[in-house]
Design a protein around this motif. Structure first.
Motif, PDB file in Angstrom:
ATOM      1  N   ALA A  25       0.982  -0.733  -0.071  1.00  0.00           N
ATOM      2  CA  ALA A  25       0.134   0.716  -0.073  1.00  0.00           C
ATOM      3  C   ALA A  25       1.202   0.778  -0.483  1.00  0.00           C
ATOM      4  N   ALA A  26       2.128   1.026   0.211  1.00  0.00           N
ATOM      5  CA  ALA A  26       3.052   2.088   0.840  1.00  0.00           C
ATOM      6  C   ALA A  26       4.057   2.066  -0.372  1.00  0.00           C
ATOM      7  N   VAL A  27       3.712   1.634  -1.497  1.00  0.00           N
ATOM      8  CA  VAL A  27       5.530   1.605  -2.576  1.00  0.00           C
ATOM      9  C   VAL A  27       4.598   2.036  -3.825  1.00  0.00           C
ATOM     10  N   HIS A  28       2.818   0.760  -3.953  1.00  0.00           N
ATOM     11  CA  HIS A  28       2.028   0.496  -5.295  1.00  0.00           C
ATOM     12  C   HIS A  28       1.421   2.070  -5.562  1.00  0.00           C
ATOM     13  N   PRO A  29       1.092   2.365  -6.590  1.00  0.00           N
ATOM     14  CA  PRO A  29       0.120   3.640  -6.794  1.00  0.00           C
ATOM     15  C   PRO A  29      -1.267   3.206  -6.445  1.00  0.00           C
ATOM     16  N   GLY A  30      -1.469   2.266  -6.108  1.00  0.00           N
ATOM     17  CA  GLY A  30      -2.934   1.905  -5.298  1.00  0.00           C
ATOM     18  C   GLY A  30      -3.737   0.586  -6.182  1.00  0.00           C
ATOM     19  N   GLU A  31      -4.455   0.207  -5.548  1.00  0.00           N
ATOM     20  CA  GLU A  31      -5.199  -1.096  -5.399  1.00  0.00           C
ATOM     21  C   GLU A  31      -5.044  -1.594  -7.135  1.00  0.00           C
ATOM     22  N   GLY A  32      -4.458  -2.941  -6.645  1.00  0.00           N
ATOM     23  CA  GLY A  32      -4.548  -3.364  -8.138  1.00  0.00           C
ATOM     24  C   GLY A  32      -3.611  -3.076  -9.957  1.00  0.00           C
ATOM     25  N   ARG A  33      -3.117  -2.159  -9.046  1.00  0.00           N
ATOM     26  CA  ARG A  33      -2.050  -0.709 -10.180  1.00  0.00           C
ATOM     27  C   ARG A  33      -0.860  -1.173  -9.675  1.00  0.00           C
ATOM     28  N   LEU A  34       0.516  -1.087 -10.807  1.00  0.00           N
ATOM     29  CA  LEU A  34       1.718  -1.413 -10.730  1.00  0.00           C
ATOM     30  C   LEU A  34       2.446  -0.540 -11.001  1.00  0.00           C
ATOM     31  N   PRO A  35       3.347  -0.431 -10.310  1.00  0.00           N
ATOM     32  CA  PRO A  35       4.870   1.108 -10.673  1.00  0.00           C
ATOM     33  C   PRO A  35       4.630   0.854 -12.173  1.00  0.00           C
ATOM     34  N   GLU A  63      15.225  -0.402 -10.913  1.00  0.00           N
ATOM     35  CA  GLU A  63      16.814   1.127 -10.729  1.00  0.00           C
ATOM     36  C   GLU A  63      15.794   2.171  -9.920  1.00  0.00           C
ATOM     37  N   LYS A  64      15.083   2.754 -11.152  1.00  0.00           N
ATOM     38  CA  LYS A  64      14.674   3.214 -10.741  1.00  0.00           C
ATOM     39  C   LYS A  64      13.346   3.757  -9.666  1.00  0.00           C
ATOM     40  N   PHE A  65      12.078   2.994  -9.687  1.00  0.00           N
ATOM     41  CA  PHE A  65      11.259   2.517  -9.048  1.00  0.00           C
ATOM     42  C   PHE A  65      12.343   1.697  -7.204  1.00  0.00           C
ATOM     43  N   ARG A  66      13.349   1.493  -7.125  1.00  0.00           N
ATOM     44  CA  ARG A  66      13.899   1.419  -6.317  1.00  0.00           C
ATOM     45  C   ARG A  66      14.648   2.529  -5.284  1.00  0.00           C
ATOM     46  N   ASP A  67      15.286   3.323  -5.849  1.00  0.00           N
ATOM     47  CA  ASP A  67      15.407   4.413  -5.858  1.00  0.00           C
ATOM     48  C   ASP A  67      14.951   5.482  -5.734  1.00  0.00           C
ATOM     49  N   SER A  68      13.911   5.773  -6.019  1.00  0.00           N
ATOM     50  CA  SER A  68      13.235   6.522  -5.936  1.00  0.00           C
ATOM     51  C   SER A  68      11.221   6.814  -5.249  1.00  0.00           C
ATOM     52  N   ILE A  69      11.769   5.207  -5.144  1.00  0.00           N
ATOM     53  CA  ILE A  69      10.177   5.352  -4.157  1.00  0.00           C
ATOM     54  C   ILE A  69      10.348   3.843  -3.269  1.00  0.00           C
ATOM     55  N   LEU A  70      10.962   2.819  -3.685  1.00  0.00           N
ATOM     56  CA  LEU A  70      10.996   2.000  -2.560  1.00  0.00           C
ATOM     57  C   LEU A  70      11.606   2.037  -1.638  1.00  0.00           C
ATOM     58  N   LEU A  71      13.565   1.961  -1.688  1.00  0.00           N
ATOM     59  CA  LEU A  71      14.027   2.986  -0.877  1.00  0.00           C
ATOM     60  C   LEU A  71      14.087   3.890   0.157  1.00  0.00           C
ATOM     61  N   PRO A  72      13.776   4.969  -0.526  1.00  0.00           N
ATOM     62  CA  PRO A  72      12.687   6.191   0.265  1.00  0.00           C
ATOM     63  C   PRO A  72      11.254   5.631   1.359  1.00  0.00           C
TER      64      PRO A  72
END
Length: 98
Positions: A25-35, A63-72
């Motif tokens: 819920a914290a890292v995906h753009p919404g229910e049933g939606r992928l980054p 790497e973009k997802f990891r560095d800009s969304i997931l890790l932060p």
């Protein structure tokens, strides 16, 4: 060079469904939606914890997802989320079958 799909497997020792739900819920753009760039996602209980498998359309999109969304988000702390970083395996995918 053409981008090739890139796979990531995260294993969270002792992880639970509840921690997974809070983390997604914290890292995906919404229910049933992928980054952006993610073309497959699956998560489930496995021996000793919780495993997440994801496929991105390229290593760069991962790497973009990891560095800009997931890790932060993980570094900020996710209430009810996984308590520790995962064991990670990356896969330069050769083939994806629908």
């Amino acid at each position: 060079m053409e981008a090739t799909p890139y796979g990531i497997v995260h294993f969270f020792p002792g992880g639970t469904k509840e921690q997974y739900e809070a983390s997604i819920a914290a890292v995906h753009p919404g229910e049933g939606r992928l980054p952006d760039g993610q073309i497959f996602h699956a998560g489930g209980s496995s021996a000793g914890g919780w495993t997440i498998m994801a496929v991105h359309d390229s290593k760069e999109s991962w790497e973009k997802f990891r560095d800009s969304i997931l890790l932060p988000r993980m570094q900020q702390g996710i209430e009810g989320g996984f308590a520790s970083p995962p064991e990670e395996t990356v896969i330069d995918l050769y083939k994806i079958m629908p």
